[in-house]
Design a protein around this motif. Sequence first.
Motif, short mmCIF file in Angstrom:
data_model
loop_
_atom_site.label_atom_id
_atom_site.label_comp_id
_atom_site.label_asym_id
_atom_site.label_seq_id
_atom_site.Cartn_x
_atom_site.Cartn_y
_atom_site.Cartn_z
N MET A 183 0.71 -1.14 -0.08
CA MET A 183 0.08 0.00 0.00
C MET A 183 1.01 1.32 -0.06
SD MET A 183 -2.47 1.35 2.70
CE MET A 183 -3.63 -0.11 3.09
N SER A 213 -12.73 8.29 -8.68
CA SER A 213 -13.01 6.97 -7.90
C SER A 213 -14.54 6.75 -7.48
CB SER A 213 -12.05 6.67 -6.87
OG SER A 213 -10.80 6.63 -7.31
N GLU A 261 -16.23 -4.73 -6.23
CA GLU A 261 -15.41 -4.50 -5.23
C GLU A 261 -14.03 -3.94 -5.27
OE1 GLU A 261 -13.86 -7.22 -1.41
OE2 GLU A 261 -15.89 -7.99 -2.32
N PRO A 262 -13.34 -4.24 -6.53
CA PRO A 262 -12.21 -3.70 -6.86
C PRO A 262 -11.99 -2.10 -6.95
CG PRO A 262 -12.15 -5.64 -7.97
CD PRO A 262 -13.26 -5.48 -7.44
N GLU A 304 -12.50 -0.85 -3.66
CA GLU A 304 -11.26 -0.64 -2.69
C GLU A 304 -10.19 0.31 -3.38
OE1 GLU A 304 -9.74 -4.68 -3.37
OE2 GLU A 304 -11.22 -5.47 -2.10
N THR A 305 -10.28 0.73 -4.49
CA THR A 305 -9.34 1.78 -5.21
C THR A 305 -9.82 3.28 -4.64
OG1 THR A 305 -9.15 0.62 -7.35
CG2 THR A 305 -8.74 2.94 -7.42
N ALA A 323 -11.40 3.64 -1.75
CA ALA A 323 -11.05 3.51 -0.33
C ALA A 323 -9.52 4.00 0.02
CB ALA A 323 -11.70 2.43 0.43
N ALA A 324 -8.79 3.45 -0.91
CA ALA A 324 -7.46 3.63 -0.91
C ALA A 324 -7.02 5.04 -1.01
CB ALA A 324 -6.78 2.68 -1.67
N ARG A 348 -8.44 7.17 1.76
CA ARG A 348 -7.27 7.13 2.78
C ARG A 348 -5.97 7.91 2.61
NH1 ARG A 348 -9.26 1.79 2.97
NH2 ARG A 348 -7.45 1.14 1.69
#
Length: 56
Positions: free
Chosen positions: A1, A21, A32-33, A36-37, A39-40, A43
Motif C-alpha cells: 500500500m 474513483s 469490489e476492486p 477498494e480503489t 477507499a485507498a 485514505r
Amino acid sequence: MTTAAQDPRSTDDLKQALVESLMAVIGAPDDEPTAETAAATLRTLDERLAAEAGSR
C-alpha cells in the motif's frame, strides 16, 4: 500500500482522483476492486490533508 508521503501525486491530483474513483463506484456499485480503489484514494488523501494541516 502506498502512503500519502510516498504518493507522488499532488494534493489537487489526489482530490481529482477521489472524485473520479467515487464516480466509478456510482457507475459500478457492486464492483469490489473499484470500491477498494476509492477507499485507498480516500485514505491517502486523508493522510495527506492531515499531514498538511499538522505542518501549519
